[in-house]
Design a protein around this motif. Sequence first.
Motif, PDB file in Angstrom:
ATOM      1  N   ASN A 211       0.764  -1.093   0.255  1.00 28.86           N
ATOM      2  CA  ASN A 211       0.054  -0.085  -0.082  1.00 28.86           C
ATOM      3  C   ASN A 211       0.986   1.167   0.046  1.00 28.86           C
ATOM      4  N   GLY A 213       0.223   5.416   0.641  1.00 36.88           N
ATOM      5  CA  GLY A 213      -0.354   6.712   1.024  1.00 36.88           C
ATOM      6  C   GLY A 213       0.515   7.704   0.941  1.00 36.88           C
ATOM      7  N   GLU A 215       1.454  11.840   0.711  1.00 40.17           N
ATOM      8  CA  GLU A 215       1.475  13.268   1.075  1.00 40.17           C
ATOM      9  C   GLU A 215       2.163  14.312   0.452  1.00 40.17           C
ATOM     10  N   GLU A 293      -0.566  20.952   1.913  1.00 38.27           N
ATOM     11  CA  GLU A 293      -0.569  19.484   1.623  1.00 38.27           C
ATOM     12  C   GLU A 293      -1.979  18.975   1.231  1.00 38.27           C
ATOM     13  N   PRO A 296      -4.388  11.640   0.358  1.00 36.79           N
ATOM     14  CA  PRO A 296      -5.281  10.859   0.218  1.00 36.79           C
ATOM     15  C   PRO A 296      -5.478   9.602   1.273  1.00 36.79           C
ATOM     16  N   ILE A 297      -6.613   8.855   1.315  1.00 34.00           N
ATOM     17  CA  ILE A 297      -6.499   7.542   1.920  1.00 34.00           C
ATOM     18  C   ILE A 297      -5.716   6.674   1.055  1.00 34.00           C
ATOM     19  N   PHE A 298      -5.054   5.892   1.868  1.00 31.19           N
ATOM     20  CA  PHE A 298      -3.741   4.894   1.014  1.00 31.19           C
ATOM     21  C   PHE A 298      -4.549   3.919   0.147  1.00 31.19           C
ATOM     22  N   ASN A 344       3.884   6.936   2.747  1.00 29.56           N
ATOM     23  CA  ASN A 344       3.636   6.050   3.658  1.00 29.56           C
ATOM     24  C   ASN A 344       3.260   4.617   2.901  1.00 29.56           C
ATOM     25  N   SER A 346       2.927   0.228   3.417  1.00 34.36           N
ATOM     26  CA  SER A 346       2.815  -1.086   4.265  1.00 34.36           C
ATOM     27  C   SER A 346       2.590  -2.281   3.271  1.00 34.36           C
ATOM     28  N   ASN A 354      -2.416  -6.422   8.210  1.00 30.60           N
ATOM     29  CA  ASN A 354      -1.218  -5.541   7.885  1.00 30.60           C
ATOM     30  C   ASN A 354       0.039  -6.087   8.590  1.00 30.60           C
ATOM     31  N   ARG A 458       6.831  10.477  17.884  1.00 32.49           N
ATOM     32  CA  ARG A 458       6.896  10.930  16.528  1.00 32.49           C
ATOM     33  C   ARG A 458       8.292  11.440  16.364  1.00 32.49           C
ATOM     34  N   ARG A 460       9.980  13.741  13.385  1.00 32.57           N
ATOM     35  CA  ARG A 460       9.770  14.337  11.928  1.00 32.57           C
ATOM     36  C   ARG A 460      10.979  14.321  11.289  1.00 32.57           C
ATOM     37  N   ASN A 469       1.592   1.608  12.018  1.00 34.00           N
ATOM     38  CA  ASN A 469       1.200   0.629  11.226  1.00 34.00           C
ATOM     39  C   ASN A 469       1.611   0.715   9.739  1.00 34.00           C
ATOM     40  N   ARG A 470       2.582   1.291   9.491  1.00 35.43           N
ATOM     41  CA  ARG A 470       3.171   1.455   8.401  1.00 35.43           C
ATOM     42  C   ARG A 470       4.754   2.237   8.445  1.00 35.43           C
ATOM     43  N   GLU A 472       7.328   5.318   7.160  1.00 40.14           N
ATOM     44  CA  GLU A 472       6.762   6.613   6.192  1.00 40.14           C
ATOM     45  C   GLU A 472       8.373   7.132   5.436  1.00 40.14           C
TER      46      GLU A 472
HETATM   47  P1  ADP Z   1       1.001  12.427   8.701  1.00 42.85           P
HETATM   48  O1  ADP Z   1       1.029  13.980   8.236  1.00 42.85           O
HETATM   49  O2  ADP Z   1       0.616  12.726  10.509  1.00 42.85           O
HETATM   50  O3  ADP Z   1       2.046  11.685   8.664  1.00 42.85           O
HETATM   51  P2  ADP Z   1      -1.387  12.033   7.015  1.00 42.85           P
HETATM   52  O4  ADP Z   1      -2.763  11.666   7.744  1.00 42.85           O
HETATM   53  O5  ADP Z   1      -1.360  13.617   6.529  1.00 42.85           O
HETATM   54  O6  ADP Z   1      -0.441  11.721   8.358  1.00 42.85           O
HETATM   55  O7  ADP Z   1      -1.103  10.849   5.958  1.00 42.85           O
HETATM   56  C1  ADP Z   1      -0.710   9.669   6.568  1.00 42.85           C
HETATM   57  C2  ADP Z   1      -0.813   9.025   5.256  1.00 42.85           C
HETATM   58  O8  ADP Z   1      -0.595   7.559   5.616  1.00 42.85           O
HETATM   59  C3  ADP Z   1      -2.294   8.762   4.447  1.00 42.85           C
HETATM   60  O9  ADP Z   1      -2.101   8.909   3.130  1.00 42.85           O
HETATM   61  C4  ADP Z   1      -2.890   7.769   4.947  1.00 42.85           C
HETATM   62  O10 ADP Z   1      -3.877   7.201   4.397  1.00 42.85           O
HETATM   63  C5  ADP Z   1      -1.822   6.726   4.961  1.00 42.85           C
HETATM   64  N1  ADP Z   1      -1.523   5.444   5.761  1.00 42.85           N
HETATM   65  C6  ADP Z   1      -2.425   5.469   6.705  1.00 42.85           C
HETATM   66  N2  ADP Z   1      -2.107   3.992   7.165  1.00 42.85           N
HETATM   67  C7  ADP Z   1      -1.314   3.300   6.111  1.00 42.85           C
HETATM   68  C8  ADP Z   1      -0.918   2.087   5.962  1.00 42.85           C
HETATM   69  N3  ADP Z   1      -1.470   0.977   6.717  1.00 42.85           N
HETATM   70  N4  ADP Z   1      -0.465   1.994   5.029  1.00 42.85           N
HETATM   71  C9  ADP Z   1      -0.100   2.836   4.078  1.00 42.85           C
HETATM   72  N5  ADP Z   1      -0.269   4.137   4.107  1.00 42.85           N
HETATM   73  C10 ADP Z   1      -1.172   4.443   5.260  1.00 42.85           C
END
Ligand code: ADP
Length: 729
Positions: A211, A213, A215, A293, A296-298, A344, A346, A354, A458, A460, A469-470, A472
């Motif tokens: 997967n 996701g 940003e 920024e 999307p949802i991953f 992101n 996974s 996962n 966290r 950064r 769970n992933r 980054e």
């Molecule tokens: P942050 O800015 O705190 O890192 P965001 O919510 O801006 O978090 O972005 C997190 C990204 O990670 C989103 O695209 C989200 O869908 C994605 N994400 C969350 N869970 C997973 C996963 N298990 N695998 C891959 N991507 C994921």
Amino acid sequence: MSKMRFFALQELASRKPVEVSLPSDKLNDYYGIHVFDQQKMQEYLPKEAYKAIQDAIDKGKPISIETADLIANGMKSWAKQLNVTHYTHWFQPLTDGTAEKHDGFIDFDEDGDVIERFSGKLLIQQEPDASSFPSGGIRNTFEARGYTAWDVSSPAFVVDDTLCIPTIFISYTGEALDYKTPLLKALAAVDKAATSVCKLFDEHVKRVHANLGWEQEYFLVDRALYDARPDLCLTGRTLMGHSSAKDQQLDDHYFGSIPARVTAFMKELEIECYKLGIPVKTRHNEAAPNQFELAPIFENVNLANDHNQLVMDLMKRLAGKHNFSVLLHEKPFNGVNGSGKHNNWSLCTDTGVNLFAPGKNPQGNMLFLTFLVNVLMMVYKNQDLLRASIMSATNSYRLGGNEAPPVILSIFLGKQLTTVLDEFVKQDYSSKSDQAANLTLKLGIDRIPEILLDTTDRNRTSPFAFTGNRFEFRAVGSSANCAGAMIAINAAMANQLQEFKAMVDKFMEDGMSKTEALFRALKDAIVTSAPIRFEGDGYSEEWKQEAARRGLSNINNVPEALMLYESEQSRAVLIGEHIFNETELASRLEVELEKFTKKVQIESRVLGDLAINHIVPTAVTYQNRLLENLRGLREVFDAEEYESLSADRKDLIREISLRVTEIKRLVKEMTESRKKANHMENYQERAFAYEQEVKPFLEQIREHIDKLEMEIDDEIWPLPKYRELLFTK
Ligand code: ADP
Ligand code: MG
């Protein structure tokens, strides 16, 4: 003031947000209306055609030409009710961005009457004659033909009046000329290797998918101001510009309220994304002024990557309508944050697990630890490949900068997981009582989920952070095609998992139980990969020194970093996992190096032109005004008073003169170095010459220009300034 700057500022003053209204108050009414998704397939395709597509997606079964005809026809019928007249094979060449060549459905039938036709043949394969895309020598040497072929795993979609078919792009001889082909191979490789490791725990696992996701960070600049900055128009970044008295010191932009014009842009962008089935979710301000920024949802990596490409494209197109230009460059402005594209990532099984999330029981947690530890090893062993995968001319200005991950790879795990791993290696498994339950109890493995739940850990500053769970990967550049990084990560993970599995198998052959074999292999990997774990401030100077002591590599030089695509380990991954063959790997490297060279070459030319045509004349004009002023003073005052009154002006004239002379000298020298580099036959030497001999001039020249900007009357400064570019309302 130059006319361009004047009119730009005047236009800015009268800007209003563009009205945007939702197509419906229910998202469901318009979500995915421009995608030929499962639902539409069912509606528009005969049963057997629908089944054939599913089999192709799930099992990789080929689709017959007759079935392809049915599918093409169904697609056309669906597209036509959206007033579509054209179709295109949409692909991702090795340039920045995507490519398409539109053909009309128009055709003549046997009787010579005009009809609209879209056949299976046209759906499956095309020869776009796109012979000027970079191919790294593959196509000059043999056939100039390139083919696109349908990627069934990513759904067709409609943009304006065109039906877009996601495709791979390969040469006549079968070599990949794009990002998608190797990406699909890397995803298949990680699927196979991860599934085989999962089977150690659960026989039911049949597939593992990756997967992504992303940003996406970006800047918005008012269109008129952008147009008045040739450097932004031609290179995507400002090659000069003194920092604004106020920029991001107060952190007042970060997560602050979004300006109305920007909200309107974001809203329209989201609507268009939703129509295309892109599940964008988060929008916010970023750290720098005018930086934002979108995330999307991953989704599965291939689709997520197509969607990211589409979003970048949409952004560029919609920005104009809102009188903005979008900057996807990694470092458009010195002195404020640059833009990245956190990836992101996974791995997930077809049984819904996962693999980077702690399980619900000790066994699940061993599975989690197994994958976690293999990621540690993967990154540890493949620092050079991962770095090469994200390195580019544009990203190099951001990496290693204050606010961006350095070019040293490291992984952040958080305190609790670190403790679990530290405990793990302290255990001795040679004892006979290696009951899994006993051991997990001793290690606290059964408590991982609780531990992670209440962690607010966290970091950064880590380029590769575990976030619950992933993982980054934060070093990816905002303008990059995510595939670059995703190819490297997934291929390297496949390679690592295979080696791990082989080790476990060997231990078992030597008579160990499965549990003991796993513990042994994990312990080994935890110890070996220890140097890659770092919990501290990744941006600090001390980390650079510490990393060097640990033997981690740190390479800022772009060609040098890119050359490591061909390191022994990178080859073991890329060639060994059949992601590339020899020709493809060599060509990929050539393309990347040439891209670097050309980008620096363009920057150098643009800066040279601007320095000589815009800045030097402005400096001379101002200098003449000062000289005029001195002459006037001399007429009015006696010698003694004149001396005391004119001293500062004389100094200023001297300083401006010196800077003008320096700028001219440096531009001349830069041009000479460029000429020398251009004459080099070998593209590798050329890239190194651009890095070492040409690139340093950019900073040197800029420094003088930025000082002049502070010395010269604002009224006559020709280019919009940082404070104007960065504070659009
Ligand atoms: P942050 O800015 O705190 O890192 P965001 O919510 O801006 O978090 O972005 C997190 C990204 O990670 C989103 O695209 C989200 O869908 C994605 N994400 C969350 N869970 C997973 C996963 N298990 N695998 C891959 N991507 C994921
Ligand atoms: Mg993030």
